[in-house]
Design a protein around this motif. Structure first.
Motif, mmCIF file in Angstrom:
data_model
loop_
_atom_site.group_PDB
_atom_site.id
_atom_site.type_symbol
_atom_site.label_atom_id
_atom_site.label_comp_id
_atom_site.label_asym_id
_atom_site.label_seq_id
_atom_site.Cartn_x
_atom_site.Cartn_y
_atom_site.Cartn_z
ATOM 1 N N TRP A 1 -10.319 75.984 63.738
ATOM 2 C CA TRP A 1 -9.953 77.118 63.446
ATOM 3 C C TRP A 1 -8.665 77.396 63.584
ATOM 4 O O TRP A 1 -8.572 77.904 65.240
ATOM 5 N N ASN A 2 -7.910 78.062 63.046
ATOM 6 C CA ASN A 2 -6.133 78.340 63.727
ATOM 7 C C ASN A 2 -6.453 80.046 63.219
ATOM 8 O O ASN A 2 -6.477 80.026 62.513
ATOM 9 N N VAL A 3 -7.170 80.629 64.224
ATOM 10 C CA VAL A 3 -6.515 81.875 63.830
ATOM 11 C C VAL A 3 -5.003 82.338 64.005
ATOM 12 O O VAL A 3 -5.581 83.496 63.786
ATOM 13 N N ASN B 1 1.767 75.250 74.151
ATOM 14 C CA ASN B 1 1.333 76.060 73.100
ATOM 15 C C ASN B 1 1.104 75.176 72.238
ATOM 16 O O ASN B 1 -0.082 75.084 70.861
ATOM 17 N N LYS B 2 1.476 74.049 72.565
ATOM 18 C CA LYS B 2 0.448 72.478 71.906
ATOM 19 C C LYS B 2 0.063 71.617 72.948
ATOM 20 O O LYS B 2 0.324 71.516 73.973
ATOM 21 N N GLY B 3 -0.950 70.622 71.949
ATOM 22 C CA GLY B 3 -1.571 69.721 73.253
ATOM 23 C C GLY B 3 -2.264 69.424 73.007
ATOM 24 O O GLY B 3 -3.281 69.112 71.866
ATOM 25 N N CYS C 1 -6.313 68.482 69.284
ATOM 26 C CA CYS C 1 -5.333 68.897 69.414
ATOM 27 C C CYS C 1 -4.447 69.864 68.125
ATOM 28 O O CYS C 1 -4.774 69.470 67.712
ATOM 29 N N HIS C 2 -3.486 70.358 68.917
ATOM 30 C CA HIS C 2 -2.844 71.049 67.889
ATOM 31 C C HIS C 2 -1.743 70.429 67.982
ATOM 32 O O HIS C 2 -1.351 70.653 69.670
ATOM 33 N N LEU C 3 -0.974 69.634 67.008
ATOM 34 C CA LEU C 3 -0.029 69.316 66.642
ATOM 35 C C LEU C 3 1.195 69.490 66.722
ATOM 36 O O LEU C 3 0.585 70.694 65.555
ATOM 37 N N PRO C 4 2.917 69.125 66.370
ATOM 38 C CA PRO C 4 3.763 70.309 66.465
ATOM 39 C C PRO C 4 3.838 70.208 64.794
ATOM 40 O O PRO C 4 3.192 69.648 64.055
ATOM 41 N N ALA C 5 4.213 71.413 64.501
ATOM 42 C CA ALA C 5 3.938 71.784 63.169
ATOM 43 C C ALA C 5 5.181 70.898 62.011
ATOM 44 O O ALA C 5 5.679 70.152 62.850
ATOM 45 N N HIS C 6 5.541 71.349 61.178
ATOM 46 C CA HIS C 6 6.503 71.189 60.004
ATOM 47 C C HIS C 6 6.052 69.019 59.170
ATOM 48 O O HIS C 6 5.563 68.292 59.844
ATOM 49 N N MET C 7 6.339 68.883 57.840
ATOM 50 C CA MET C 7 6.623 68.305 58.209
ATOM 51 C C MET C 7 7.187 66.251 58.127
ATOM 52 O O MET C 7 6.517 65.708 58.212
ATOM 53 N N GLY D 1 -8.731 69.547 65.429
ATOM 54 C CA GLY D 1 -7.921 70.630 65.534
ATOM 55 C C GLY D 1 -7.223 70.819 64.351
ATOM 56 O O GLY D 1 -7.258 69.658 63.200
ATOM 57 N N ASP D 2 -6.286 71.294 64.593
ATOM 58 C CA ASP D 2 -4.462 71.614 63.963
ATOM 59 C C ASP D 2 -3.957 70.364 63.823
ATOM 60 O O ASP D 2 -2.430 71.320 64.743
ATOM 61 N N LEU D 3 -4.073 69.548 63.240
ATOM 62 C CA LEU D 3 -3.107 68.225 63.638
ATOM 63 C C LEU D 3 -2.032 67.900 63.040
ATOM 64 O O LEU D 3 -1.041 67.972 62.955
ATOM 65 N N ASN D 4 -2.034 69.724 62.188
ATOM 66 C CA ASN D 4 -0.354 69.793 61.208
ATOM 67 C C ASN D 4 -0.728 68.657 60.303
ATOM 68 O O ASN D 4 0.886 68.004 59.986
ATOM 69 N N PHE D 5 -0.769 67.978 60.004
ATOM 70 C CA PHE D 5 -0.434 66.766 58.769
ATOM 71 C C PHE D 5 -0.431 67.380 57.896
ATOM 72 O O PHE D 5 -0.223 68.316 57.167
ATOM 73 N N THR E 1 -6.517 73.308 53.913
ATOM 74 C CA THR E 1 -6.655 74.943 54.481
ATOM 75 C C THR E 1 -5.748 75.789 54.617
ATOM 76 O O THR E 1 -5.658 76.574 55.893
ATOM 77 N N TYR E 2 -4.420 75.566 54.129
ATOM 78 C CA TYR E 2 -2.774 75.548 55.181
ATOM 79 C C TYR E 2 -2.249 75.930 53.947
ATOM 80 O O TYR E 2 -2.071 75.356 53.119
ATOM 81 N N LYS E 3 -1.567 76.857 53.553
ATOM 82 C CA LYS E 3 -1.120 78.036 54.507
ATOM 83 C C LYS E 3 -1.240 79.433 53.623
ATOM 84 O O LYS E 3 -0.525 79.196 52.171
ATOM 85 N N PHE E 4 -1.944 80.248 53.819
ATOM 86 C CA PHE E 4 -2.564 81.567 53.070
ATOM 87 C C PHE E 4 -1.535 82.608 53.002
ATOM 88 O O PHE E 4 -1.476 82.983 54.752
ATOM 89 N N ALA F 1 5.756 83.294 50.608
ATOM 90 C CA ALA F 1 6.357 84.177 51.260
ATOM 91 C C ALA F 1 7.349 83.134 51.758
ATOM 92 O O ALA F 1 8.389 82.952 51.584
ATOM 93 N N LYS F 2 6.960 82.104 52.571
ATOM 94 C CA LYS F 2 7.687 81.114 52.824
ATOM 95 C C LYS F 2 7.390 79.804 52.202
ATOM 96 O O LYS F 2 8.299 79.210 52.104
ATOM 97 N N LYS F 3 6.800 80.194 50.814
ATOM 98 C CA LYS F 3 6.619 78.887 50.250
ATOM 99 C C LYS F 3 5.982 77.456 50.710
ATOM 100 O O LYS F 3 6.942 76.423 50.621
ATOM 101 N N ARG F 4 5.615 77.846 52.182
ATOM 102 C CA ARG F 4 4.802 76.235 51.781
ATOM 103 C C ARG F 4 3.871 75.883 51.410
ATOM 104 O O ARG F 4 3.373 76.340 50.934
ATOM 105 N N LYS F 5 4.039 73.926 51.379
ATOM 106 C CA LYS F 5 3.329 73.520 50.839
ATOM 107 C C LYS F 5 2.333 72.854 51.189
ATOM 108 O O LYS F 5 1.613 73.788 52.526
#
Ligand SMILES: O=P(O)(O)O[C@@H]1[C@H](O)[C@H](O)[C@@H](OP(=O)(O)O)[C@H](OP(=O)(O)O)[C@H]1O
Ligand SMILES: [Mg+2]
Length: 397
Positions: A4-6, A110-112, A130-136, A172-176, A229-232, A242-246
């Motif tokens: 869980w990414n809290v 913060n990542k790793g 792993c918490h991997l880098p964000a964004h498409m 983890g939050d693999l951010n895929f 499970t992202y993003k709410f 707000a940011k209208k993330r996919k």
């Protein structure tokens, strides 16, 4: 396993639902929990061994059901905790943790990746968060970071030096992200429950489907039968306005059997069954929802003879009963810093004892607790032998 990414949220009052409906029936052997927290974790109890709100809450939630913290590792905002039913403690050996920073070229945590490895009844198992880098656009960076985490994490001694020499749980939050489709298509697919449409554009699944020499090779994942499970919007069940993330399945739990050619061939016969892979949509304190999975591991044999056996009378009704006799396996290396402790059933971690005595002396085979140290509460107690060399409990009464 729960991930869980809290964000920067303070814990809710009750996180029990996160552990599923079976938490109280005692049929689950281990819980592995991963929290990703934005900022430094709040300090509440300065001097306590584990002094952040999330670990305290996890211990408070799980210890009444007989689960003890076996390992924990924190790297800035990443917190990995391994809990086990107390009766398994003597068979979880060689516990080691590692962390690798990949944020800002390795300077920022913060990542790793953070991992905990151990042998479970004789079989090497590694829990790698792993918490991997964000964004498409950062797909390649995510895979690269994962690769460098795998390279950098090496464990000492034993036959399983690298992460991939273990049965691995990678989560983890693999951010895929979900590629190609625009946000409306993704939301429509979610609303009309056409998730398989989205699987085709899910980055890891695309990558694995390519069938190239990928580092993701050999990793398996159950079907994503829950919405992304992202993003709410925090406090709601509504996808980000707000940011209208996919929406995306950023939070994942994968597994991998040992690589063929690992030094100990008998271990390869392990087999995993995933019984459940789900999200917990009810929690609204974060922009991510928790994801959990339940597995069984099947091994061809189990090492289930403790290194130290403790004998005590069932009930201590007078001071002279407070004697513990112990026998030690010939392979066990004693230290004069070994100790025997009295725990209350429901203890939280190995230092959460009521009293202890040193198990000193090369040949000593019994210890006596002094009268003034004996706990007076009318409840159930258990004795544990703590190994200084192995830094774990190697025997339980
Ligand atoms: O590291 P995490 O936990 O994955 O969190 C992301 C990280 O904080 C990014 O910096 C942020 O992008 P911005 O800097 O562009 O805000 C992104 O926001 P987003 O989810 O709204 O893209 C977060 O999700
Ligand atoms: Mg985030």
């Amino acid at each position: 396993i729960v991930t869980w990414n809290v964000g920067s949220a303070v814990p809710p009052d009750d996180i029990t639902p996160m552990f599923g409906p079976n938490v109280s029936d005692g049929n689950i052997d281990m819980f592995i929990i991963l929290q990703e927290v934005n900022s430094m974790i709040n300090k509440r109890l300065k001097d306590a061994l584990f002094s952040d709100q999330w670990s305290e809450l996890c211990m408070d939630t799980l210890s009444p059901f007989g689960y003890v913290l076996v390992a924990s590792q924190r790297m800035q905002g990443v917190l990995l905790m391994v809990f086990s039913k107390f009766c398994h403690l003597p068979f979880l050996r060689g516990v080691q943790t590692q962390s690798t920073r990949t944020g800002l070229g390795g300077y920022w945590g913060n990542k790793g990746g953070v991992s905990a490895r151990m042998t479970v009844f004789g079989h090497p198992v590694c829990f790698l968060n792993c918490h991997l880098p964000a964004h498409m656009r950062n797909l390649e960076q995510r895979v690269e970071d994962f690769e460098s985490i795998l390279q950098q994490q090496q464990f000492e001694g034993g036959t399983a030096p690298g992460v991939l020499d273990h049965v691995v749980f990678w989560f983890g939050d693999l951010n895929f992200r979900i590629e190609d489709y625009d946000i409306h298509v993704v939301k429509c697919a979610i609303d009309s429950n056409k998730l398989p449409l989205l699987w085709e554009r899910d980055q890891p699944q695309l990558n694995m489907a390519k069938n190239t020499e990928s580092i993701l090779d050999g990793f398996m994942e159950g079907p994503l039968n829950f919405p992304p499970t992202y993003k709410f919007d925090v406090g709601t069940h509504t996808y980000d306005t707000a940011k209208k993330r996919k929406p995306a399945w950023t939070d994942r739990i994968l597994w991998r059997l040992r690589r063929t050619g690992s030094p100990v061939p008998t271990h390869n016969a392990s087999l995993q069954t995933q019984h459940m892979y789900r999200s917990h949509m009810g929690f609204t304190i974060s922009d991510h929802k928790p994801v959990s999975a339940l597995f069984s591991l099947h091994f061809p044999f189990r090492v289930d003879k403790p290194l130290v056996e403790l004998q005590v009378s069932r009930e201590w009704s007078k001071v002279s009963d407070a004697v513990v006799r112990f026998t030690i396996a010939s392979t066990y290396q004693r230290s004069s810093w070994d100790w025997i402790a009295i725990y209350k059933v429901g203890f939280k971690h190995y230092k959460d004892y009521q009293a202890y005595v040193w198990a000193k002396g090369e040949t000593a085979t019994q210890v006596t607790f002094p009268e003034e140290d004996l706990p007076r509460d009318d409840c159930e107690y258990i004795l544990g032998y703590h190994s200084n060399n192995m830094n774990s409990i190697v025997g339980l009464s």
